[in-house]
Every structure is written in C-alpha cells, then in structure tokens.
Design a protein around this motif. Structure first.
Motif, mmCIF file in Angstrom:
data_model
loop_
_atom_site.group_PDB
_atom_site.id
_atom_site.type_symbol
_atom_site.label_atom_id
_atom_site.label_comp_id
_atom_site.label_asym_id
_atom_site.label_seq_id
_atom_site.Cartn_x
_atom_site.Cartn_y
_atom_site.Cartn_z
ATOM 1 N N ASP A 197 45.211 43.181 38.761
ATOM 2 C CA ASP A 197 44.912 42.486 37.507
ATOM 3 C C ASP A 197 43.453 42.053 37.512
ATOM 4 O O ASP A 197 42.809 42.018 38.565
ATOM 5 C CB ASP A 197 45.827 41.259 37.361
ATOM 6 C CG ASP A 197 46.318 41.093 35.922
ATOM 7 O OD1 ASP A 197 45.505 41.345 35.009
ATOM 8 O OD2 ASP A 197 47.494 40.730 35.730
ATOM 9 N N TYR A 198 42.937 41.727 36.321
ATOM 10 C CA TYR A 198 41.530 41.297 36.246
ATOM 11 C C TYR A 198 41.351 40.263 35.136
ATOM 12 O O TYR A 198 42.194 40.127 34.246
ATOM 13 C CB TYR A 198 40.607 42.495 35.989
ATOM 14 C CG TYR A 198 40.675 43.031 34.576
ATOM 15 C CD1 TYR A 198 39.771 42.580 33.599
ATOM 16 C CD2 TYR A 198 41.646 43.962 34.198
ATOM 17 C CE1 TYR A 198 39.848 43.052 32.294
ATOM 18 C CE2 TYR A 198 41.721 44.428 32.905
ATOM 19 C CZ TYR A 198 40.818 43.971 31.949
ATOM 20 O OH TYR A 198 40.900 44.418 30.664
ATOM 21 N N PHE A 220 39.552 41.606 46.589
ATOM 22 C CA PHE A 220 38.953 41.350 45.277
ATOM 23 C C PHE A 220 37.892 42.398 44.974
ATOM 24 O O PHE A 220 37.329 43.020 45.883
ATOM 25 C CB PHE A 220 38.319 39.949 45.247
ATOM 26 C CG PHE A 220 39.315 38.827 45.314
ATOM 27 C CD1 PHE A 220 39.850 38.278 44.150
ATOM 28 C CD2 PHE A 220 39.733 38.312 46.535
ATOM 29 C CE1 PHE A 220 40.777 37.252 44.210
ATOM 30 C CE2 PHE A 220 40.657 37.281 46.604
ATOM 31 C CZ PHE A 220 41.175 36.742 45.433
ATOM 32 N N LYS A 221 37.641 42.564 43.680
ATOM 33 C CA LYS A 221 36.601 43.488 43.226
ATOM 34 C C LYS A 221 35.792 42.747 42.153
ATOM 35 O O LYS A 221 36.376 42.168 41.232
ATOM 36 C CB LYS A 221 37.262 44.733 42.628
ATOM 37 C CG LYS A 221 36.332 45.937 42.510
ATOM 38 C CD LYS A 221 37.011 47.084 41.762
ATOM 39 C CE LYS A 221 37.791 47.981 42.697
ATOM 40 N NZ LYS A 221 38.260 49.216 42.013
ATOM 41 N N SER A 238 33.858 46.719 45.494
ATOM 42 C CA SER A 238 35.200 46.501 46.071
ATOM 43 C C SER A 238 35.151 45.912 47.475
ATOM 44 O O SER A 238 34.079 45.647 48.024
ATOM 45 C CB SER A 238 35.969 47.825 46.076
ATOM 46 O OG SER A 238 35.244 48.776 46.812
ATOM 47 N N GLU A 239 36.348 45.726 48.040
ATOM 48 C CA GLU A 239 36.557 45.227 49.405
ATOM 49 C C GLU A 239 35.904 43.866 49.653
ATOM 50 O O GLU A 239 35.311 43.625 50.696
ATOM 51 C CB GLU A 239 36.089 46.249 50.443
ATOM 52 C CG GLU A 239 36.926 47.515 50.418
ATOM 53 C CD GLU A 239 36.511 48.526 51.480
ATOM 54 O OE1 GLU A 239 35.754 48.144 52.381
ATOM 55 O OE2 GLU A 239 36.948 49.680 51.386
ATOM 56 N N LEU A 244 36.247 39.915 37.294
ATOM 57 C CA LEU A 244 36.861 39.603 38.587
ATOM 58 C C LEU A 244 38.227 40.280 38.635
ATOM 59 O O LEU A 244 39.090 40.015 37.809
ATOM 60 C CB LEU A 244 37.012 38.081 38.751
ATOM 61 C CG LEU A 244 37.724 37.597 40.015
ATOM 62 C CD1 LEU A 244 36.940 37.952 41.269
ATOM 63 C CD2 LEU A 244 37.966 36.094 39.967
ATOM 64 N N GLU A 245 38.384 41.166 39.606
ATOM 65 C CA GLU A 245 39.614 41.956 39.714
ATOM 66 C C GLU A 245 40.204 41.777 41.111
ATOM 67 O O GLU A 245 39.474 41.536 42.069
ATOM 68 C CB GLU A 245 39.259 43.434 39.477
ATOM 69 C CG GLU A 245 40.438 44.354 39.303
ATOM 70 C CD GLU A 245 39.979 45.788 39.017
ATOM 71 O OE1 GLU A 245 40.745 46.703 39.342
ATOM 72 O OE2 GLU A 245 38.866 45.994 38.493
ATOM 73 N N SER A 246 41.527 41.859 41.223
ATOM 74 C CA SER A 246 42.147 41.754 42.543
ATOM 75 C C SER A 246 43.445 42.544 42.595
ATOM 76 O O SER A 246 44.140 42.683 41.596
ATOM 77 C CB SER A 246 42.440 40.297 42.891
ATOM 78 O OG SER A 246 43.065 40.207 44.151
ATOM 79 N N SER A 247 43.743 43.051 43.798
ATOM 80 C CA SER A 247 45.064 43.670 44.014
ATOM 81 C C SER A 247 45.953 42.594 44.629
ATOM 82 O O SER A 247 45.493 41.786 45.444
ATOM 83 C CB SER A 247 44.940 44.868 44.946
ATOM 84 O OG SER A 247 44.329 44.481 46.156
#
Length: 464
Positions: A92-93, A134-135, A140-141, A153-156
């Motif tokens: 999600d972001y 987070f991305k 990334s990473e 701001l994105e995260s798995s």
C-alpha cells in the motif's frame, strides 16, 4: 525503591495451558518466578469450543502459578493461534501533501490505518500488520523511513488475519477468569522470540512449532517476518493414530508416543516389544515398537510435507529468498525421537531443535528450557518488552489491607493530600529521557496492539 517489572504470559494450547510469571534479572536474562500448568479442556486445534471448561483450565493454571511464585496476577499477554489464522502479503502507499517535510510517525500511522481498512472475508479481522520494507519515491529496500524526505511513501506488509469470534472468545475466557488482557501475540512470533537468534532471522530461517493441536510456521529473512501459517495438525493426531492402530486408550497411546515413540522406523529392531496392561483384568497387549514407529512416521511425514508446501509457497528456492539457516523445530512435538533427521530427509534443509534456554537465567529449572515452554517464554519476553506490571507480591497486598484497616482515624482529606504529594514526588524523580528510542517497527506494533486490545475490551464491556 525501583518497582519490579513482573511479566505474565498465558499460552492457551490444545493439550495444555501454561501461565508463566517472570522478570528480567540484572544480566538481562529472564528469571522465571512461577509456572502453572493445567490440562487444556475446551480447546480444539487452538480454538475455544467450550467456554466453561476453558475458564476452569485457565483459573487452575493461574492459581498454580500464583501459589508457586507468591505473586498475584493482574493481567496477561496471550498467544493467539488456531486453524482460523491465515496470512496475506499486501502493498500500500500514501501520497504526502508536502514532500519537503520529513517523514514522521504520523505518516507511517496513516499508512497502517489504510491497511487496517482492507476488506476481509465475513467474520474475519486483522490481528497483525507487520511492515516489511518501505519504498520512498521509487527508492526501495528502506527499513527506517522516519527522518527521510519524499512524496510517495509505500510499504509491503505481512498481514495476519483471524476469526474475530475466536479471538473474542479467548478474551471472554480471560476476563471471566478474573484477570485482564494486556496484549495479544501470534504464537509463532512468540516462539520465534524465544528460540531464534537475530543472525538466523537475518540469514533466513523457518520456525516450525509442533504443538498439541496445530503446527505453526513462521519464516524470517533479512530480519523481517516473511510468511506465517497454521496447519491444523499436531501431536494429537499422532496420538489418535496410535490409539486406533494399536486398539488402546488415549492415555496409554500418549505415554507410548512420549516414552517409546520414534519418527524413524529403521531405528527399532523387529523383536523390540512393549507390554501394555489390559483393561479391568483383561490380558495385557504386546505392541511392536517397529509398528509403533511406522504409525508415527506416516503421520509426521504428512505434517512435515504440509509445512514444506508452505515453505515452497513462500518461494525458498529463489536465491534471494533462500533460507540459509534452514529449519528450527520447537514445541512439544519437537521432543519426538529422530524427528530432526526425518525433517532433514524430507526437506533437504539443515535442522536443529529450538530450546528457549538462551534467554533464561542460569539458575532456572531445567524443565523450562524444554521446547514445550518456548511459546510461554516468548509471551513473557513480549510482556517485558511492553513494560507491563502484570503481577504484585502477595505480601504487598496484605500490607496495604492492614494499613487501610488499622488506621481509620486519619482524616480523609489529609490522607488524600499525603497520597497526592507522594505521587508528585515520585513523578519528579522519574528521568525525562529514560525511555529508549523505539524503531518504526516497534512503534507500529505497539500502537496497533494497544488499539486491538482496546477493541476487544470494548466489545467485552458492551457484551455484559
């Protein structure tokens, strides 16, 4: 005098319920003050199916722990497991209004809240939202986004989901036992805290917790939880197979499994025989240990193959996802003879048995370093990390009562003024910067659990 941080963990299993009271000693190790254990009645495959029996079992474990330790338990951290648990991967972001501002805790909380609004199947609720990587603006990473700049701001996330009714039933049992619920933790996560090292989590490891009614799996890579699963088979199905295959009662089947059972039939000679007393004057039964091992072997192979399917589903054959540290076995089922060799044979991965003794104080009873207590030790460690004050000495309770009844002449106003002054003095002595800076993951985990436990408490209060 500094107040003791006494922590209590409650492991509600299918075969046993364990209440463990502990505290951290001066060397940072866990000192176990008391343990109460009772036969788990009313729980099947990690799910409560008889409220009254479960309450009685919990009360017995709590009373035993209090009697052994001299402490009165106020609240507990509880382990959640069961066949209703499943996990999903989700990304999600959020788009930030001002990319020139530093990313703070509020931004991450906004992202977490967004994940919590995910649509689930009817009757399901999100238990854990565990951030992975987070991305920021395509970079990334990133493990720690706080303090960085960016617009997107994105995260798995690793999202653990369970049946709301099952979790509320556990809450109801605890409340009816006369204690409070201070926290919830997924049992494989608690076990992993107790038996895995940080190096193993970094290298990549699969923790297999073989319990009485379920087998729990937790996979870690690069220090992050990557996959969790609950398989609805455990030591109970092995006992049932022995009972049916040898035509004996359950108690005898359990004793046979524990004392003579082996997961590798080749280890037993053909002439090794054990004699079981007959019921009510009947002739004793003679059982071949080779046949016993064949029954155990068939069921253990089935359990391990199901777990291995979950490990394959995670994608361990991908070089980037390789589990270098292999497999760690824990739980009561890990005590079965030759199970380590069988797991290595089926999976082709390095395997060891996980003992929680690394975190225990040197003077601890040897019994508690058994894989059987891994989850309970992990739950107490979780409670200590949350700084809970879950139990108080029984002498303190008696002293407070004596003072209360012995001095009825004290004027109420003066009495309260003295108490207020003492509280103010104590607060002034507390250092302002004494609390250690938490990582993003810890903040997220803590804030989410506080809200989830509050949600369960509200539900139970409204249900009264």
């Amino acid at each position: 005098m500094e107040k003791e941080n006494i922590a209590v963990g409650l492991d509600i299993g299918t075969t046993k319920i364990v209440a463990m009271i502990g505290k951290k000693n001066e060397y940072g190790k866990l000192e176990i003050l008391g343990v109460g254990k009772s036969k788990s009645l009313g729980v099947a495959r990690g799910v409560v199916n008889n409220i009254t029996q479960t309450i009685q079992s919990i009360q017995q474990a709590i009373n035993d722990a209090e009697a052994n330790s001299g402490y009165k338990i106020k609240d507990v951290v509880v382990g959640i497991a069961g066949q209703h648990i499943r996990s999903i991967q989700h990304t999600d972001y959020i788009s930030r209004t001002n990319p020139e501002e530093v990313i703070g805790g509020a931004d991450i909380q906004l992202l977490i809240d967004q994940v919590n609004k995910l649509a689930m199947l009817p009757g399901e609720e999100i238990i854990h939202v565990l951030p992975q990587e987070f991305k920021i603006d395509g970079q990334s990473e990133i493990k720690e986004p706080i303090g960085m700049y960016g617009g997107r701001l994105e995260s798995s996330f690793h999202v653990v989901v369970g049946q709301a009714s099952s979790i509320r039933n556990v809450g109801r049992c605890i409340q009816s036992s006369g204690i409070e619920l201070s926290g919830l933790t997924l049992e494989p996560l608690a076990s992993s805290d107790a038996v895995l090292s940080q190096e193993e989590k970094e290298a990549g490891v699969a923790l297999i917790d073989i319990g009485g009614g379920t087998t729990d799996l937790a996979i870690f890579k690069d220090g992050i939880i990557r996959h969790t699963a609950v398989i609805p088979f455990g030591g109970n199905v092995i006992t049932d197979d022995i009972k049916e295959g040898c035509s004996i009662i359950e108690k005898q089947a359990e004793l046979l499994k524990v004392k003579f059972g082996s997961a590798w039939p080749g280890e037993n000679k053909d002439n090794e025989i054990v004699s079981i007393p007959g019921l009510r004057g009947r002739e004793p039964k003679e059982i071949s240990l080779k046949n016993l091992s064949k029954i155990i072997h068939a069921r253990v192979v089935e359990i391990i193959e199901q777990v291995f399917n979950e490990i394959k589903a995670y994608g361990h054959e991908d070089p980037r996802k390789k589990l270098i540290a292999g497999i760690v076995l824990t739980g009561g089922g890990a005590q079965l003879k030759h199970i380590k060799q069988l797991v290595e044979y089926i999976t082709g991965m390095d395997t060891r048995i996980g003992y929680p003794n690394e975190h225990l104080a040197g003077n601890s009873d040897e019994e508690f370093s058994s894989p059987l207590y891994a989850t309970a030790v992990g739950l107490v460690m979780n409670s200590i990390a949350n700084n809970t004050q879950s139990a108080i000495r029984k002498e303190e309770i008696v002293q407070h009562r004596t003072v209360y009844y012995r001095e009825p002449v004290v004027e109420p106003v003066e009495h309260f003024q003295q108490q207020q002054q003492q509280v103010v003095e104590q607060l002034e002595q507390v250092p302002v910067h004494s609390k250690k800076e938490e990582s993003t993951g810890d903040k997220i985990k803590r804030s989410f659990f506080d809200r989830y436990v509050d949600k369960i408490k509200d539900f139970l209060d409204n249900a009264e």
